[in-house]
Enzyme design. Structure first.
Site, PDB file in Angstrom:
ATOM      1  N   GLU A 276      -6.441 -18.619 -20.009  1.00 26.58           N
ATOM      2  CA  GLU A 276      -5.324 -19.087 -19.186  1.00 26.58           C
ATOM      3  C   GLU A 276      -4.170 -19.629 -20.040  1.00 26.58           C
ATOM      4  O   GLU A 276      -3.672 -20.731 -19.819  1.00 26.58           O
ATOM      5  CB  GLU A 276      -5.809 -20.132 -18.175  1.00 26.58           C
ATOM      6  CG  GLU A 276      -6.883 -19.575 -17.243  1.00 26.58           C
ATOM      7  CD  GLU A 276      -7.323 -20.533 -16.144  1.00 26.58           C
ATOM      8  OE1 GLU A 276      -7.322 -21.749 -16.381  1.00 26.58           O
ATOM      9  OE2 GLU A 276      -7.668 -20.046 -15.056  1.00 26.58           O
TER      10      GLU A 276
ATOM     11  N   ASP B 103     -15.063 -18.786 -10.528  1.00 25.34           N
ATOM     12  CA  ASP B 103     -14.474 -20.098 -10.761  1.00 25.34           C
ATOM     13  C   ASP B 103     -14.847 -21.093  -9.655  1.00 25.34           C
ATOM     14  O   ASP B 103     -14.019 -21.381  -8.796  1.00 25.34           O
ATOM     15  CB  ASP B 103     -12.943 -19.952 -10.841  1.00 25.34           C
ATOM     16  CG  ASP B 103     -12.276 -21.208 -11.380  1.00 25.34           C
ATOM     17  OD1 ASP B 103     -12.979 -22.116 -11.833  1.00 25.34           O
ATOM     18  OD2 ASP B 103     -11.034 -21.269 -11.330  1.00 25.34           O
TER      19      ASP B 103
ATOM     20  N   GLU C 132     -12.457 -28.825  -6.210  1.00 28.74           N
ATOM     21  CA  GLU C 132     -11.256 -27.987  -6.222  1.00 28.74           C
ATOM     22  C   GLU C 132     -11.249 -26.943  -5.100  1.00 28.74           C
ATOM     23  O   GLU C 132     -10.266 -26.812  -4.379  1.00 28.74           O
ATOM     24  CB  GLU C 132     -11.131 -27.298  -7.584  1.00 28.74           C
ATOM     25  CG  GLU C 132      -9.974 -26.331  -7.651  1.00 28.74           C
ATOM     26  CD  GLU C 132      -9.799 -25.700  -9.028  1.00 28.74           C
ATOM     27  OE1 GLU C 132     -10.559 -26.038  -9.958  1.00 28.74           O
ATOM     28  OE2 GLU C 132      -8.886 -24.872  -9.169  1.00 28.74           O
TER      29      GLU C 132
HETATM   30  C1  GCU Z   1      -9.668 -23.329 -12.888  1.00 26.30           C
HETATM   31  C2  GCU Z   1      -8.745 -24.453 -12.516  1.00 26.30           C
HETATM   32  C3  GCU Z   1      -7.852 -24.849 -13.650  1.00 26.30           C
HETATM   33  C4  GCU Z   1      -8.702 -25.119 -14.892  1.00 26.30           C
HETATM   34  C5  GCU Z   1      -9.591 -23.936 -15.188  1.00 26.30           C
HETATM   35  C6  GCU Z   1     -10.585 -24.201 -16.311  1.00 26.30           C
HETATM   36  O1  GCU Z   1      -8.947 -22.144 -13.058  1.00 26.30           O
HETATM   37  O2  GCU Z   1      -7.971 -24.079 -11.393  1.00 26.30           O
HETATM   38  O3  GCU Z   1      -7.145 -25.980 -13.270  1.00 26.30           O
HETATM   39  O4  GCU Z   1      -7.912 -25.394 -15.982  1.00 26.30           O
HETATM   40  O5  GCU Z   1     -10.346 -23.633 -14.062  1.00 26.30           O
HETATM   41  O6  GCU Z   1     -11.749 -24.405 -15.999  1.00 26.30           O
HETATM   42  O7  GCU Z   1     -10.229 -24.174 -17.460  1.00 26.30           O
END
Ligand code: GCU
Length: 656
Positions: free
Chosen positions: A265, A344, A372
């Site tokens: 990400e 996730d 979440e």
């Molecule tokens: C999910 C979450 C993010 C987080 C990511 C992770 O995508 O929405 O906020 O950073 O997980 O576990 O790194």
């Protein structure tokens, strides 16, 4: 500062044994001092008197001692009733501390007649991961701001001590104090800018047998020292990490190590330099090894720039595809941290196939206490039953009995560094967790990491009795136990997941992510929905060992709750229940809302038995939950009615 004491709220007991009021301490050290302090505090609350603390072994009372030979595992303990008194024998000082908390729990809940107790913490690593940022915000936090940081400063107040006590009381032995997404200022946590203050936390944790860890920025040499790259095979980069890490240990000799989110990400990582995750992790591991530290490397690595038109790329495959070829390539002090499912933290996912595939690698199971995708601490969703299912899942890695639990406790392959980690759900709200009932998840997580075979109902009882009192036990436990199935019913059906408001992740938006880049599609059309992950689809099912590979790939054998995760199914397909898929979707969504209504009625019936503030706070959340459940019901039902044209056979209201 006002905050609730949660499960450490020792209320006066009706009857107290006289022997409780003498504590005989036959051991010493910082952690023992904490154990004594806990005992004294608890007795002041429960017995209304301060117990006498003595070293006189001839006295009658409750005796604390360390005996390394007492149990066959690290930090275990025995609690026995003997000679009219009690003995709490720890294999180590932490064992004594855990034993004291266990004894106090039993005393509070009137269970001492069930002694003796013999216990060894199941998982070697029992970690909490804070996603706290130094500006005071918490990524995916639903209960206020951080109690660690505000405006890029490290906070220090008595609340931290209560927090640490709560963590130790449920057996936590490692805490990561900052978000896995390490932003600019947090990169400095391992430098003199913040180290002295971090040390204050580490010292506090140490007194409770907990090691402090930080999430680190893989690009720290670039951001902090002006390097033009952070290639893990570049000797100067490795040297920078060695020196930086050595300094961390100079300041904090008990430092635990680093947690890393790399190449995920948008976070930097070894891929930029054509290196592998093993290259990256081992470089950090070698900086930590001389000091006894570990690097925890996350496997949440996937392509977040996907094209929805492309049906071959499957996000579910990513963790396995990225890590399987590295099995055996990691240094001894590297642990891979693997999310429970391949996507996730959805309300329902299969277990990550990596657990049954990596055999020469240390592994940690990562779960999310922060809700979440499971109601954001507004909706009630008691998660231990989900975690139990994951822990009990048999991967068949070494034949029958290779459960996730056995793997992450080190019993399957004999790994030294393994266990569980959880994204915690706390914040600086007065009650710590948004709805007060969400603390049952915080509590339950620790209890399961200590004792993964514990029944979730027993955990719920313990928590309810300690927090709200035995008089509401039956109703509250019932509410907790029903809550995950209820949440699942009114949200996304049969394992398909998502359908949430993009980015925010609360409330429905069926197509919110459908044409986006995140790889999270439901593929609904006028005939059906679901993702074909069999060999004729994305091939994801092949990542499992037999018999799962066959079971998941076969529509008839696939567990119903995961049907849409693994298969594209027509609306008129008949499920095991005899219902068509479309009717199942309608029915569960109506039922989900009815169940929330029933839960609210039960909560209202408890009004006189639950202290004012908690009652009102929870009720307020439950009313929001009901509105949310109705929104989900109506949007999901209307969406599928419009797609399929099939009417509800019971003629209930589905908006056109
Ligand atoms: C999910 C979450 C993010 C987080 C990511 C992770 O995508 O929405 O906020 O950073 O997980 O576990 O790194």
């Amino acid at each position: 500062m006002e905050y609730s004491k949660c499960w450490l709220d020792y209320r006066p007991l009706e009857s107290v044994e006289e022997v409780w009021l003498t504590l005989i301490v036959s051991c010493d050290g910082l952690i023992i001092e904490s154990a004594v302090k806990e005992y004294v505090l608890a007795m002041e609350g429960m017995a209304g008197r301060k117990p006498t603390v003595t070293a006189d072994e001839a006295a009658a009372g409750v005796r604390l001692l360390v005996d390394e030979s007492i149990v066959s595992g690290t930090d275990g303990y025995h609690i026995i009733g003997e000679d009219g008194g009690y003995k709490i024998i720890g294999q180590s000082p932490s064992g004594v501390l855990y034993g004291v908390f266990h004894f106090l729990r039993m005393a509070a809940n009137g269970e001492l007649s069930q002694l003796p107790v013999e216990n060894v913490p199941a998982m070697p690593l029992r970690m909490m991961n804070h996603w706290d940022n130094m500006d005071g915000s918490i990524e995916r936090g639903y209960s206020g701001e951080s109690f660690f940081y505000k405006d890029y400063e490290i906070l220090w107040d008595e609340r931290l001590e209560h927090y640490t006590r709560m963590m130790a009381s449920i057996g936590i032995n490692g805490i990561v104090i900052n978000n896995v997404n390490v932003h600019e200022k947090e990169t400095y946590l391992i430098t003199d800018t913040y180290l002295q203050k971090v040390k204050q936390y580490a010292d506090l944790f140490q007194r409770y047998g907990i090691k402090l860890y930080t999430s680190v920025n893989f690009a720290a040499p670039m951001e902090l020292a002006g390097f033009d790259n952070c290639d893990p095979l570049e000797p100067q980069v490795a040297e920078w990490w060695k020196e930086t890490t050595a300094h961390v240990y100079e300041v904090i000799p008990e430092f635990g190590g680093y947690l890393v989110k790399a190449d995920s990400e948008g976070r930097p990582g070894p891929f930029t330099y054509g290196r592998t995750h093993a290259d990256g992790a081992n470089m950090l591991a070698r900086a930590l090894a001389p000091h006894g530290g570990i690097v925890i490397w996350r496997c949440f690595v996937y392509n977040c720039g996907q094209d929805w038109r492309d049906k071959k790329t499957d996000r579910a495959r990513a963790a396995y595809d990225n890590f399987i070829h590295l099995d055996g390539c990691f240094d001894e002090n590297v642990v891979l941290q693997i999310k429970n499912g391949p996507m996730d933290f959805q309300v329902r996912e299969p277990v990550s196939p990596l657990f049954g595939a990596l055999k020469k690698t240390n592994m940690i199971l990562e779960v999310q206490i922060a809700q979440e995708y499971t109601g954001q601490q507004i909706d009630l969703c008691y998660l231990p039953p989900m975690w139990r299912e994951i822990l009990d899942f048999d991967t068949y890695a070494e034949g029958k009995g290779s459960t996730v639990s056995n793997i992450v406790r080190g019993a399957a392959y004999g790994q030294k560094f393994c266990g569980m980690a959880a994204v915690i759900n706390t914040g600086n709200d007065k009650n710590w967790t948004g709805t007060d009932l969400a603390a049952a998840n915080t509590y339950g997580y620790g209890r399961l990491a200590m004792e993964p075979a514990m029944s979730c109902e027993t955990i719920a009882k313990e928590w309810t009795d300690l927090t709200l009192g035995a008089k509401v036990e039956k109703d509250v436990v019932d509410m907790l136990m029903k809550s995950w199935p209820t949440y699942e019913k009114y949200t996304s059906p049969l394992g398909i997941g998502w359908m949430v408001t993009p980015h925010y992740h609360y409330g429905p938006d069926i197509d919110g992510y459908e044409y986006d880049r995140w790889g999270t599609y439901h593929r609904a059309d006028c005939n059906g929905l679901g993702v074909d992950r069999t060999p004729s689809g994305t091939g994801y099912t092949n990542q499992y060992n037999e018999p799962w590979r066959t079971i998941y790939a076969d529509v008839e054998q696939c567990p119903q709750e995961l049907l849409l995760f693994f298969h594209y199914i027509r609306y008129d397909y008949t499920l095991k229940s005899g219902k068509t898929l479309i009717q199942h979707i309608y029915d569960t969504h109506f039922e989900g809302v009815e169940e929330v209504e029933a839960m609210i009625a039960v909560w209202k019936s408890l009004q006189n038995r639950i202290a004012g503030e908690v009652y009102g706070r929870v009720l307020e959340r439950m009313e929001l939950q009901l509105a949310n459940a109705k929104e989900w019901r109506d949007r999901v039902n209307t969406y599928f009615y419009r797609k399929s044209g099939v009417k509800d056979e019971k003629g209930r209201t589905i908006y056109e």
